[in-house]
Design an enzyme around this catalytic site. Structure first.
Site, mmCIF file in Angstrom:
data_model
loop_
_atom_site.group_PDB
_atom_site.id
_atom_site.type_symbol
_atom_site.label_atom_id
_atom_site.label_comp_id
_atom_site.label_asym_id
_atom_site.label_seq_id
_atom_site.Cartn_x
_atom_site.Cartn_y
_atom_site.Cartn_z
ATOM 1 C CE LYS A 70 -4.200 -1.895 2.061
ATOM 2 N NZ LYS A 70 -5.255 -1.694 3.074
ATOM 3 C CG ASP A 107 -7.857 0.689 3.081
ATOM 4 O OD1 ASP A 107 -8.636 -0.171 2.642
ATOM 5 O OD2 ASP A 107 -6.623 0.593 3.008
#
Length: 280
Positions: A70, A107
């Protein structure tokens, strides 16, 4: 030969076999009449740059990014959306027809949407404790900072990583505590969020003493394999309210689907049944 209208998307990670994202996205593609496929692609860290180029060459609409990529993927992207830049982490990449790549982070959207839909009355009058210091921890912290909590506490085995998050996004309302102090902080937290992979199948359990938490404390684990992690099992045994990571997965996926296909899908009964079948 693949049809020009055939849409491809994927999730990349190391490992990635546990991912339920294909179940979710392939369901939505079917529901919305999109001819295409969403797949899992295992990408070792040293192959990250070539994997991005490969998906561009093959005409992917985009892809999701999971651990441990990420943050590492950022140098290989052309642009970052503001939220991804602020978080310093990317979980969704859009590939335009000219091959331009843009990183997004959904997220935080997924984490807060899951919490609000699962337990809209979660305590906001006490601090929240975020365990971990990766991309998901950044997303959790930033989302919680917008919830008017007294402050957000973050702890991680490597304190320096937690300090970096507090410095980047904390706005003076984040407190970093040593890993050895995490049990003391849990006593006063209204919300505890595990953003690490501790508790995931094949990993050690998160060691956190929640036995003396207030009865209205909410324990949230973003791990969803298993759905009920050792931390959540302990919380349920103690009578604490819990939130699993499955809803976060679905709601962040919905935001990613919107990025790629300009459609906001729903968490409908059919999808819920498909996901529940995985855990039976």
């Amino acid at each position: 030969m693949t049809s020009p209208t055939f849409k491809r998307a994927a999730v990349i990670g190391w490992p990635v076999a546990h991912s339920l994202s294909p179940v979710i996205h392939n369901h939505w593609m079917q529901v919305h009449g999109i001819e295409g496929e969403y797949e899992k692609i295992t990408v070792e860290p040293e192959n990250l740059a070539s994997a991005v180029e490969d998906m561009k060459t093959k005409g992917f609409s985009g892809f999701n990014v999971t651990v441990p990529h990420k943050e590492a993927i950022i140098p290989y992207l052309d642009k970052l959306a503001p939220l991804a830049r602020l978080m310093g982490a990317v979980n969704t990449v859009k590939i335009d027809v000219d091959g331009t790549t843009t990183g997004f982070n959904t997220d935080g959207i997924g984490l807060l949407a899951n919490l609000e839909k699962s337990l809209p009355s979660w305590p906001r009058d006490r601090p929240a404790l975020v365990v971990g210091a990766g991309g998901a921890a950044r997303a959790a912290a930033l989302g919680l900072l917008n919830e008017n909590l007294p402050f957000v506490v973050i702890t991680n085995r490597t304190r320096k990583k937690a300090e970096a998050i507090a410095q980047d996004i904390g706005r003076g309302r984040m407190v970093v505590v040593d890993w050895e102090e995490r049990n003391d902080v849990a006593l006063t937290a209204g919300l505890i969020v595990n953003t690490t992979t501790l508790g995931m199948h094949g990993n050690d359990a998160l060691e956190l003493d929640i036995s003396k938490c207030a009865r209205d404390t909410v324990v949230y684990d973003i791990v969803y394999q298993p759905l009920i992690t050792p931390l959540l099992a302990e919380a349920e045994k103690l009578g604490l309210r819990t939130v699993t990571g499955l809803g976060m997965l679905v709601y962040q996926a919905a935001a990613a689907f919107k990025v790629w296909f300009d459609i906001m899908p729903e968490y409908d009964a059919a999808l819920r049944a498909r996901l529940e079948a995985v855990f039976q």
